[in-house]
Enzyme design. Sequence first.
Site, PDB file in Angstrom:
ATOM      1  N   ARG A  26     -33.271  28.554 -54.155  1.00  0.00           N
ATOM      2  CA  ARG A  26     -32.277  29.269 -54.977  1.00  0.00           C
ATOM      3  C   ARG A  26     -32.345  30.778 -54.706  1.00  0.00           C
ATOM      4  NH1 ARG A  26     -32.656  33.480 -59.152  1.00  0.00           N
ATOM      5  NH2 ARG A  26     -30.885  33.219 -60.536  1.00  0.00           N
TER       6      ARG A  26
ATOM      7  N   THR B 100     -30.628  43.241 -64.031  1.00  0.00           N
ATOM      8  CA  THR B 100     -31.620  42.200 -64.317  1.00  0.00           C
ATOM      9  C   THR B 100     -31.020  41.257 -65.344  1.00  0.00           C
ATOM     10  OG1 THR B 100     -33.773  41.669 -65.244  1.00  0.00           O
ATOM     11  CG2 THR B 100     -32.751  43.708 -66.038  1.00  0.00           C
ATOM     12  N   GLY B 101     -31.297  39.973 -65.177  1.00  0.00           N
ATOM     13  CA  GLY B 101     -30.746  39.009 -66.119  1.00  0.00           C
ATOM     14  C   GLY B 101     -30.507  37.679 -65.448  1.00  0.00           C
TER      15      GLY B 101
ATOM     16  N   GLY C 213     -29.148  35.589 -63.180  1.00  0.00           N
ATOM     17  CA  GLY C 213     -28.507  35.949 -61.919  1.00  0.00           C
ATOM     18  C   GLY C 213     -27.191  35.260 -61.616  1.00  0.00           C
TER      19      GLY C 213
ATOM     20  N   GLY D 181     -30.922  34.444 -56.144  1.00  0.00           N
ATOM     21  CA  GLY D 181     -30.285  35.031 -57.327  1.00  0.00           C
ATOM     22  C   GLY D 181     -29.394  36.205 -56.973  1.00  0.00           C
ATOM     23  N   ASP D 182     -29.119  37.024 -57.980  1.00  0.00           N
ATOM     24  CA  ASP D 182     -28.228  38.173 -57.793  1.00  0.00           C
ATOM     25  C   ASP D 182     -28.920  39.379 -57.175  1.00  0.00           C
ATOM     26  OD1 ASP D 182     -29.750  38.262 -60.244  1.00  0.00           O
ATOM     27  OD2 ASP D 182     -28.661  40.094 -60.733  1.00  0.00           O
TER      28      ASP D 182
ATOM     29  N   THR E  98     -37.587  41.068 -63.434  1.00  0.00           N
ATOM     30  CA  THR E  98     -37.146  41.722 -62.205  1.00  0.00           C
ATOM     31  C   THR E  98     -37.340  43.236 -62.318  1.00  0.00           C
ATOM     32  OG1 THR E  98     -35.566  40.024 -61.677  1.00  0.00           O
ATOM     33  CG2 THR E  98     -35.002  42.226 -60.924  1.00  0.00           C
TER      34      THR E  98
HETATM   35  N1  ASP Z   1     -31.739  38.479 -62.001  1.00  0.00           N
HETATM   36  C1  ASP Z   1     -32.884  37.753 -61.538  1.00  0.00           C
HETATM   37  C2  ASP Z   1     -32.440  36.449 -60.931  1.00  0.00           C
HETATM   38  O1  ASP Z   1     -31.578  35.799 -61.482  1.00  0.00           O
HETATM   39  C3  ASP Z   1     -33.872  37.478 -62.623  1.00  0.00           C
HETATM   40  C4  ASP Z   1     -34.323  38.654 -63.425  1.00  0.00           C
HETATM   41  O2  ASP Z   1     -33.560  39.610 -63.612  1.00  0.00           O
HETATM   42  O3  ASP Z   1     -35.467  38.669 -63.874  1.00  0.00           O
HETATM   43  O4  ASP Z   1     -32.990  36.086 -59.934  1.00  0.00           O
END
Ligand code: ASP
Length: 331
Positions: free
Chosen positions: A224, A247-248, A250, A226-227, A196
């Site tokens: 889906r 990022t992480g 989500g 995400g965050d 991300t």
């Molecule tokens: N946070 C993002 C998600 O869960 C993924 C990412 O950070 O790469 O959609």
Amino acid sequence: MKTKLHIVAVLFGLLPGPPTASADPPPIGIAIHGGAGALTRKNMGSIKEKAYRKKLEESLMAGYRILKSGGSSLDAVQRAIVILEDSPYFNAGKGAVFNLEGKNELDASVMSGKTLQAGAVAGIQHIKNPIQLARLVMEKSKHVMLYGKGAEEFAKRFKIPMVPNTYFHTPERWRQHQELKNRTSAGRPYRFVFGTVGAVALDRNGNLAAGTSTGGLTNKEYGRIGDSPIIGAGTYANNQTCAVSATGHGEYFIRWTVAHDISALMEYKGMTLPEATHLVVMEKLKAVGGEGGVIAIDKNAGVSMVFNSEGMFRATVRPDGSPDIKIYRDE
Ligand code: ASP
């Protein structure tokens, strides 16, 4: 004519003196990320590493130039993110990961710390730069978030580039999609490399802004979200506290309302930015297995880039104007 008394008072600091030409301009600052995860020197290889660093620098300095010339933090954040979306290296725009059905569905959001206005889009399949659409939702609609077909219909009212879904495809992401499918069916674990992208900035007017853009998680369910497009989870900005992009994994960032939690710790508990980011990422998230990290900037241009994974693509500009680009934990 100034009286002797006035001059003496100025000398002793009792009255303000005339403004000096050398008064420092208000601080500006920017930080970007290109995702966190299992990023080690071994995984990266030196050629790939150089290319990533170069692209991060290009994005960072493009945003910084906008701030330096008096532009807004929102413009700087958007510009920095568009460059990363256009690069196939990151999981946003071109190079986004595939969902379980072999399609790309993109999420993005942006927030102004001055007005607390925000714009977000989710499940986007045909907009070249989702961050641009998130900004339009913020500025040209009455809403905060639009998703899927409705968001793309809204986009058609503005002249922003639309692309076929295949535009986002890269061979590397297809390989990851297949590999994860095989691993899952064989019951083998898979370490995420989040890719991300995000940016946070402070402009000369003291306005903070944050933005985040992503393809989500590899082989996520169709639909889906995400965050990254959730205000308060993956993105948050408030001039009173800070601007955050995450990022992480989500699902954890949503349930722990990560970006807003950092801001709230500063607002209600009087924590500094480093204290708040550390508590949320290194203690609260880590304790529950919520892998990932954040970049954040406060109203004095202090920057925190904190992650609990092996690495995070991240960059900021040093006070002397030079880029500071990092990937691994030991940098
Ligand atoms: N946070 C993002 C998600 O869960 C993924 C990412 O950070 O790469 O959609």
